[in-house]
Design a protein around this motif. Structure first.
Motif, PDB file in Angstrom:
ATOM      1  N   TYR A  22       0.838  -1.199   0.000  1.00 29.32           N
ATOM      2  CA  TYR A  22       0.000   0.000   0.000  1.00 29.32           C
ATOM      3  C   TYR A  22       0.874   1.250   0.000  1.00 29.32           C
ATOM      4  O   TYR A  22       1.857   1.327   0.728  1.00 29.32           O
ATOM      5  CB  TYR A  22      -0.918   0.011   1.229  1.00 29.32           C
ATOM      6  CG  TYR A  22      -1.920  -1.116   1.181  1.00 29.32           C
ATOM      7  CD1 TYR A  22      -3.198  -0.925   0.678  1.00 29.32           C
ATOM      8  CD2 TYR A  22      -1.563  -2.398   1.599  1.00 29.32           C
ATOM      9  CE1 TYR A  22      -4.102  -1.972   0.597  1.00 29.32           C
ATOM     10  CE2 TYR A  22      -2.453  -3.453   1.528  1.00 29.32           C
ATOM     11  CZ  TYR A  22      -3.726  -3.229   1.023  1.00 29.32           C
ATOM     12  OH  TYR A  22      -4.615  -4.273   0.938  1.00 29.32           O
ATOM     13  N   LEU A  23       0.474   2.173  -0.858  1.00 24.22           N
ATOM     14  CA  LEU A  23       1.159   3.464  -0.919  1.00 24.22           C
ATOM     15  C   LEU A  23       0.125   4.524  -0.540  1.00 24.22           C
ATOM     16  O   LEU A  23      -0.886   4.673  -1.250  1.00 24.22           O
ATOM     17  CB  LEU A  23       1.688   3.701  -2.339  1.00 24.22           C
ATOM     18  CG  LEU A  23       2.274   5.070  -2.646  1.00 24.22           C
ATOM     19  CD1 LEU A  23       3.493   5.368  -1.772  1.00 24.22           C
ATOM     20  CD2 LEU A  23       2.654   5.168  -4.125  1.00 24.22           C
ATOM     21  N   ASN A  24       0.371   5.193   0.561  1.00 25.02           N
ATOM     22  CA  ASN A  24      -0.591   6.167   1.090  1.00 25.02           C
ATOM     23  C   ASN A  24      -2.017   5.620   1.066  1.00 25.02           C
ATOM     24  O   ASN A  24      -2.959   6.283   0.631  1.00 25.02           O
ATOM     25  CB  ASN A  24      -0.493   7.491   0.323  1.00 25.02           C
ATOM     26  CG  ASN A  24       0.836   8.181   0.597  1.00 25.02           C
ATOM     27  OD1 ASN A  24       1.512   7.886   1.593  1.00 25.02           O
ATOM     28  ND2 ASN A  24       1.243   9.068  -0.280  1.00 25.02           N
ATOM     29  N   GLY A  25      -2.142   4.374   1.513  1.00 21.64           N
ATOM     30  CA  GLY A  25      -3.471   3.769   1.667  1.00 21.64           C
ATOM     31  C   GLY A  25      -4.003   3.039   0.440  1.00 21.64           C
ATOM     32  O   GLY A  25      -4.949   2.278   0.542  1.00 21.64           O
ATOM     33  N   ASP A  26      -3.387   3.255  -0.752  1.00 23.14           N
ATOM     34  CA  ASP A  26      -3.879   2.592  -1.973  1.00 23.14           C
ATOM     35  C   ASP A  26      -3.097   1.317  -2.253  1.00 23.14           C
ATOM     36  O   ASP A  26      -1.865   1.295  -2.121  1.00 23.14           O
ATOM     37  CB  ASP A  26      -3.711   3.507  -3.200  1.00 23.14           C
ATOM     38  CG  ASP A  26      -4.607   4.721  -3.101  1.00 23.14           C
ATOM     39  OD1 ASP A  26      -5.655   4.613  -2.432  1.00 23.14           O
ATOM     40  OD2 ASP A  26      -4.235   5.767  -3.672  1.00 23.14           O
ATOM     41  N   ASP A  27      -3.804   0.275  -2.686  1.00 17.44           N
ATOM     42  CA  ASP A  27      -3.151  -0.978  -3.059  1.00 17.44           C
ATOM     43  C   ASP A  27      -2.459  -0.785  -4.416  1.00 17.44           C
ATOM     44  O   ASP A  27      -3.116  -0.588  -5.438  1.00 17.44           O
ATOM     45  CB  ASP A  27      -4.224  -2.079  -3.153  1.00 17.44           C
ATOM     46  CG  ASP A  27      -3.626  -3.432  -3.526  1.00 17.44           C
ATOM     47  OD1 ASP A  27      -2.400  -3.501  -3.758  1.00 17.44           O
ATOM     48  OD2 ASP A  27      -4.391  -4.408  -3.576  1.00 17.44           O
ATOM     49  N   VAL A  28      -1.121  -0.827  -4.401  1.00 22.02           N
ATOM     50  CA  VAL A  28      -0.354  -0.615  -5.643  1.00 22.02           C
ATOM     51  C   VAL A  28       0.381  -1.898  -6.042  1.00 22.02           C
ATOM     52  O   VAL A  28       1.350  -1.851  -6.810  1.00 22.02           O
ATOM     53  CB  VAL A  28       0.653   0.564  -5.496  1.00 22.02           C
ATOM     54  CG1 VAL A  28      -0.087   1.887  -5.364  1.00 22.02           C
ATOM     55  CG2 VAL A  28       1.592   0.352  -4.306  1.00 22.02           C
ATOM     56  N   SER A  29      -0.080  -3.046  -5.524  1.00 19.40           N
ATOM     57  CA  SER A  29       0.630  -4.312  -5.724  1.00 19.40           C
ATOM     58  C   SER A  29       0.866  -4.649  -7.202  1.00 19.40           C
ATOM     59  O   SER A  29       1.898  -5.224  -7.544  1.00 19.40           O
ATOM     60  CB  SER A  29      -0.148  -5.457  -5.070  1.00 19.40           C
ATOM     61  OG  SER A  29      -0.510  -5.101  -3.768  1.00 19.40           O
ATOM     62  N   ALA A  30      -0.078  -4.312  -8.064  1.00 18.20           N
ATOM     63  CA  ALA A  30       0.081  -4.650  -9.487  1.00 18.20           C
ATOM     64  C   ALA A  30       0.959  -3.612 -10.187  1.00 18.20           C
ATOM     65  O   ALA A  30       1.883  -3.959 -10.929  1.00 18.20           O
ATOM     66  CB  ALA A  30      -1.286  -4.726 -10.152  1.00 18.20           C
ATOM     67  N   GLU A  31       0.683  -2.352  -9.899  1.00 16.42           N
ATOM     68  CA  GLU A  31       1.390  -1.274 -10.607  1.00 16.42           C
ATOM     69  C   GLU A  31       2.895  -1.278 -10.374  1.00 16.42           C
ATOM     70  O   GLU A  31       3.669  -0.925 -11.270  1.00 16.42           O
ATOM     71  CB  GLU A  31       0.824   0.048 -10.093  1.00 16.42           C
ATOM     72  CG  GLU A  31       0.407   0.968 -11.205  1.00 16.42           C
ATOM     73  CD  GLU A  31      -0.193   2.234 -10.638  1.00 16.42           C
ATOM     74  OE1 GLU A  31      -0.971   2.150  -9.670  1.00 16.42           O
ATOM     75  OE2 GLU A  31       0.158   3.296 -11.176  1.00 16.42           O
ATOM     76  N   ILE A  32       3.327  -1.670  -9.190  1.00 18.18           N
ATOM     77  CA  ILE A  32       4.766  -1.637  -8.889  1.00 18.18           C
ATOM     78  C   ILE A  32       5.554  -2.664  -9.688  1.00 18.18           C
ATOM     79  O   ILE A  32       6.775  -2.635  -9.679  1.00 18.18           O
ATOM     80  CB  ILE A  32       5.050  -1.841  -7.381  1.00 18.18           C
ATOM     81  CG1 ILE A  32       4.475  -3.176  -6.893  1.00 18.18           C
ATOM     82  CG2 ILE A  32       4.543  -0.670  -6.562  1.00 18.18           C
ATOM     83  CD1 ILE A  32       5.009  -3.600  -5.526  1.00 18.18           C
ATOM     84  N   ARG A  33       4.876  -3.578 -10.378  1.00 16.12           N
ATOM     85  CA  ARG A  33       5.577  -4.627 -11.144  1.00 16.12           C
ATOM     86  C   ARG A  33       5.941  -4.198 -12.559  1.00 16.12           C
ATOM     87  O   ARG A  33       6.611  -4.940 -13.271  1.00 16.12           O
ATOM     88  CB  ARG A  33       4.727  -5.907 -11.212  1.00 16.12           C
ATOM     89  CG  ARG A  33       4.446  -6.519  -9.858  1.00 16.12           C
ATOM     90  CD  ARG A  33       5.705  -7.084  -9.207  1.00 16.12           C
ATOM     91  NE  ARG A  33       5.577  -7.071  -7.765  1.00 16.12           N
ATOM     92  CZ  ARG A  33       6.608  -7.150  -6.930  1.00 16.12           C
ATOM     93  NH1 ARG A  33       7.842  -7.233  -7.381  1.00 16.12           N
ATOM     94  NH2 ARG A  33       6.419  -7.139  -5.637  1.00 16.12           N
TER      95      ARG A  33
END
Ligand code: DC
Length: 223
Positions: free
Chosen positions: A77-88
């Motif tokens: 989570y980045l500032n509360g948002d799930d960014v698990s897919a985008e970081i890849r």
């Protein structure tokens, strides 16, 4: 005291998939620390400050990064948002490598990683887990494979996800990141004292998981 296993190694050595499977087999929590650097990298790309070290340092107070285990999978989570897919995405890989060379970024992420190891039996993978984050880890493993083999594996993985790229591009990117990760002044990737070397160049996935689980069980049982 919970048991901690540090798994370090270069990009594309299969650390995350192998360590995740080993953790599932042994009943440990799996923690992928690269995801934390990727989340910081993503923030800097979004803010268009990735080329400005001073601004990256300044923005650290505005960033909150956290890891949560949801249904056995790590979410970032980045500032509360799930960014698990985008970081890849590949562009974020390079951004993660850039921010990870900044000592202030590394310090900001240290506490999160140590807390996970204090609270859980954990297999934690990264670049500096055995050297800096958990220097007293019960087991230290340096997982690696030849660059061409790592590039081939990563290329296949990206293709499966529908990312458009070429093998040459992946190999080139991997070599550049290897160079960055091993030559940076802050916590460079290197073999930790007492780490066992695990080369998976000639091993398939199951054999690699067997190797890692064997090292962990042998070391823990010997203590
Ligand atoms: O493992 P990965 O490819 O997701 O890591 C992304 C970047 O983060 C990589 O270039 C190295 C850096 N990293 C690091 O410096 N220290 C860690 N413990 C984990 C990753």
């Amino acid at each position: 005291m919970p048991i901690s296993v540090a798994v370090d190694g270069p990009v594309g050595a299969g650390k995350s998939t192998i360590a995740r499977a080993a953790a599932a087999r042994l009943g440990f929590v799996y923690c992928d620390t690269g995801a934390l650097y990727r989340a910081v990298g993503l923030y800097c790309v979004r803010q268009e400050i990735i080329d400005d070290k001073d601004k990256i340092e300044e923005c650290l107070d505005d960033i909150s990064v956290s890891l949560r285990i949801v249904n056995g999978y790590q979410k970032v989570y980045l500032n509360g948002d799930d960014v698990s897919a985008e970081i890849r995405f590949p562009a974020i890989s390079m951004a993660a490598s850039t921010v990870s060379a900044i000592p202030a970024v590394r310090n900001a992420l240290l506490g999160i990683q140590r807390k996970i190891a204090e609270e859980n039996d954990v297999i934690m993978d990264g670049r500096d887990i055995g050297t800096v984050v958990l220097p007293d880890a019960d087991v230290k493993i340096f997982l690696t494979a030849k660059a061409e083999i790592r590039a081939e594996r990563r290329y296949t993985e990206l293709r499966k996800k529908g990312v458009k790229t070429t093998y040459e591009q992946v190999l080139d990117d991997l070599k550049r990141r290897d160079y960055n990760d091993t030559h940076r002044a802050a916590a460079p990737l290197r073999l930790a004292e007492g780490a066992k070397l695990a080369d998976t160049s000639e091993l398939d996935f199951e054999q690699s998981v067997d190797l890692i689980c064997g090292i962990i069980e042998d070391t823990v049982n010997a203590e």
